[in-house]
Design a protein around this motif. Structure first.
Motif, PDB file in Angstrom:
ATOM      1  N   ILE A  30      56.680  53.396   6.517  1.00 18.00           N
ATOM      2  CA  ILE A  30      55.865  52.637   7.460  1.00 18.00           C
ATOM      3  C   ILE A  30      56.082  51.143   7.266  1.00 18.00           C
ATOM      4  O   ILE A  30      56.383  50.409   8.210  1.00 18.00           O
ATOM      5  CB  ILE A  30      54.371  52.963   7.275  1.00 18.00           C
ATOM      6  CG1 ILE A  30      54.120  54.453   7.447  1.00 18.00           C
ATOM      7  CG2 ILE A  30      53.522  52.164   8.262  1.00 18.00           C
ATOM      8  CD1 ILE A  30      52.705  54.867   7.086  1.00 18.00           C
ATOM      9  N   ARG A  74      48.648  52.388   8.347  1.00 19.15           N
ATOM     10  CA  ARG A  74      49.296  53.399   9.185  1.00 19.15           C
ATOM     11  C   ARG A  74      49.936  52.758  10.417  1.00 19.15           C
ATOM     12  O   ARG A  74      50.970  53.223  10.912  1.00 19.15           O
ATOM     13  CB  ARG A  74      48.289  54.466   9.599  1.00 19.15           C
ATOM     14  CG  ARG A  74      48.899  55.617  10.411  1.00 19.15           C
ATOM     15  CD  ARG A  74      47.884  56.652  10.824  1.00 19.15           C
ATOM     16  NE  ARG A  74      47.501  57.483   9.693  1.00 19.15           N
ATOM     17  CZ  ARG A  74      46.338  57.407   9.065  1.00 19.15           C
ATOM     18  NH1 ARG A  74      45.442  56.517   9.456  1.00 19.15           N
ATOM     19  NH2 ARG A  74      46.053  58.208   8.060  1.00 19.15           N
ATOM     20  N   ASN A  95      54.855  57.688   5.730  1.00 18.75           N
ATOM     21  CA  ASN A  95      54.048  58.614   6.519  1.00 18.75           C
ATOM     22  C   ASN A  95      54.566  60.024   6.274  1.00 18.75           C
ATOM     23  O   ASN A  95      55.712  60.346   6.577  1.00 18.75           O
ATOM     24  CB  ASN A  95      54.138  58.279   8.014  1.00 18.75           C
ATOM     25  CG  ASN A  95      53.144  59.068   8.834  1.00 18.75           C
ATOM     26  OD1 ASN A  95      53.018  60.283   8.698  1.00 18.75           O
ATOM     27  ND2 ASN A  95      52.415  58.375   9.701  1.00 18.75           N
ATOM     28  N   ASP A 139      47.506  61.151   5.025  1.00 23.28           N
ATOM     29  CA  ASP A 139      48.914  61.510   5.209  1.00 23.28           C
ATOM     30  C   ASP A 139      49.855  60.375   4.806  1.00 23.28           C
ATOM     31  O   ASP A 139      51.029  60.380   5.159  1.00 23.28           O
ATOM     32  CB  ASP A 139      49.178  61.905   6.660  1.00 23.28           C
ATOM     33  CG  ASP A 139      48.794  60.799   7.638  1.00 23.28           C
ATOM     34  OD1 ASP A 139      48.090  59.859   7.212  1.00 23.28           O
ATOM     35  OD2 ASP A 139      49.184  60.865   8.810  1.00 23.28           O
ATOM     36  N   ILE A 140      49.338  59.401   4.049  1.00 20.53           N
ATOM     37  CA  ILE A 140      50.149  58.257   3.617  1.00 20.53           C
ATOM     38  C   ILE A 140      50.425  58.358   2.124  1.00 20.53           C
ATOM     39  O   ILE A 140      49.522  58.631   1.325  1.00 20.53           O
ATOM     40  CB  ILE A 140      49.446  56.920   3.921  1.00 20.53           C
ATOM     41  CG1 ILE A 140      48.999  56.859   5.385  1.00 20.53           C
ATOM     42  CG2 ILE A 140      50.379  55.763   3.590  1.00 20.53           C
ATOM     43  CD1 ILE A 140      50.127  56.936   6.380  1.00 20.53           C
TER      44      ILE A 140
END
Length: 481
Positions: A119, A167, A112, A97-98
């Protein structure tokens, strides 16, 4: 992610030639960073269903989000003036999801996708200029390749950072790779996820080394000053030696242990420049200036030629290994060929926007049945700098255009945005006022037309079924259905 070669030149030129199997790597002749996905293509019995499903996946794509790689408030600890400037996005990589977006200045930002927040920046040192990114799926980490002002931007330095650390906003939790290697110009590092290997070249002592991509242990080295170039294919490496006037010496090695599988000479026309030498499984492609394309079967030495008027030197290749086909890119057009030298497919409505085959603007899906590209606008009078192009999705085997995102059908859909938006309607039928209200709730400041202007990078996240594009203003746009 994609395999590619990064040379030690701090500012590589923009010309490009690409090779691929699953993902693409760089042009060693001009030492520039290229990319294009190299994924295996498989024959599917349910091709009609696949085409129909592909059309369904892409037909409702519209603009839903916008991210900015520029840091006007100076949160990124940088000291180099040019790093503070707004520049175009040259590379996009997505992992889980990055979303990672690399700007031409050398600044790399991570976003993100779930929270739609930036981030962190991946530049750990104030004088660090990130040159390229590589997602290592073997250990779920991102490898950054950088140069530094303190080293006069002359040597490549690699760092591996787990996605989980990024993350959490801790890009400095990674560790250095290949510290024993001197990767000064014209040295390079090449990541190949097809074979799970890393190839480095130290120009200082003319030594090539092969590392395991899983644990970064050194497997073997090749020390020969006569090696001009190394090309990697599934399971093998092609060593191209300095040519003589009448031939070029070649060796085929096992990628696993460096064992020589075959050594031979290929005859050349005297005093003619070699346009390219490429290896495709058992097939060797050789093209010299103003000469026919030669296709040699290295198993039995069978040689066939394709007229130079039919096959002109392309600016890029993509090899489709399972189907024994390859794509060529030349003057904005894409074609599909077989190894009998026959043109298999020409693409309809898929004229590339960039004439230099900017492979950052092309994505090949994991089945290699689809090509997603940034293409010219529908009408010729729109085709100019500052005007909107389109994102075209075409079937590689048929050449048919399955879907297209343009300024008309890429408008945000009001009813699919956050609950704070007002108005009704969807797709191209949405009014301008409704679209603006949707844009504010979705954090999209650009209009669809603006987001489709001068796209400089493109990535398709197959798991999320989303397309990410970057433009000359350093903005990243998310297209989803």
């Amino acid at each position: 992610m994609e395999g590619r070669r990064i040379s030690a030149s701090p500012r590589p030129c923009s010309g490009r030639r690409v090779l691929a199997k699953k993902r693409v790597r760089a042009d060693a002749y001009i030492n520039s960073v290229k990319k294009l996905q190299r994924r295996e293509i498989s024959s599917k019995k349910d091709a009609a269903f696949s085409i129909s499903n592909s059309h369904h996946k892409f037909r409702n794509m519209h603009l839903v989000e916008e991210y900015d790689t520029h840091d006007p408030k100076g949160h990124c600890p940088l000291v180099l003036p040019f790093l503070m400037k707004r520049t175009k996005v040259i590379e996009i990589v997505a992992a889980r999801d990055i979303i990672f977006a690399l700007a031409h200045s050398g600044v790399c930002a991570a976003f993100n996708r779930e929270t739609n927040k930036r981030i962190c920046f991946l530049n750990v040192c104030p004088d660090e200029v990130i040159r390229s990114l590589f997602y290592n799926k073997n250990n779920d980490s991102l490898i950054t390749v950088s140069v530094y002002a303190s080293d006069n931007f002359s040597s490549l330095k690699c760092r591996s950072t787990r996605i989980e650390y990024i993350r959490r906003g801790k890009p400095d939790a990674g560790f250095a790779l290949f510290e024993s290697e001197s990767l000064k110009w014209p040295g390079f590092v090449e990541f190949d996820d097809v074979n799970g290997k890393v190839l480095t070249y130290s120009a200082q002592d003319s030594v090539y080394k092969v590392f395991d991509l899983k644990n970064y242990t050194m497997l073997y080295c090749i020390s020969d000053k006569n090696v001009q170039e190394i090309k990697i294919s599934p399971g093998i490496m092609l060593l191209i030696f300095n040519r003589s006037s009448s031939h070029v010496p070649l060796k085929i090695l096992s990628i696993e242990d460096g064992t020589v599988l075959k050594a031979f000479h290929h005859l050349l026309h005297r005093n003619k420049k070699v346009d390219f030498i490429e290896q495709f499984n058992e097939k060797l492609l050789v093209k010299q200036e103003n000469e026919n394309l030669q296709i040699l079967d290295v198993r039995n030495a069978d040689l066939m030629e394709v007229s130079r008027t039919e096959f002109m030197t392309p600016s890029a290749f993509i090899f489709l290994y399972e189907n024994q086909l390859f794509l060529t890119f030349r003057k904005r057009t894409v074609s599909v060929w077989n190894f009998r030298g026959e043109l298999v497919t020409s693409f309809e409505d898929h004229l590339l926007w960039h004439p230099d085959c900017n492979t950052n603007n092309i994505y090949i899906t994991s089945d290699q049945d689809l090509i997603i590209s940034y293409c010219k606008a529908e009408s010729e009078d729109q085709w100019m700098e500052g005007s909107a192009g389109s994102i075209n999705i075409s079937n590689i085997l048929t050449g048919k255009c399955l879907a297209k995102i343009n300024a008309t059908n890429g408008n945000p859909k009001v009813d699919e945005c956050s609950s704070s938006s007002s108005g009704s309607g969807s797709g191209s039928s949405s009014s301008k006022i409704a679209a603006k209200k949707c844009n504010r709730s979705c954090q999209v400041r650009s209009t669809v037309a603006e987001a489709l202007e001068d796209i400089t990078s493109l990535f398709y996240d197959e798991e999320r079924n989303e397309i990410y594009t970057g433009n000359r203003h350093g903005l990243v746009h998310v297209w989803s259905n």
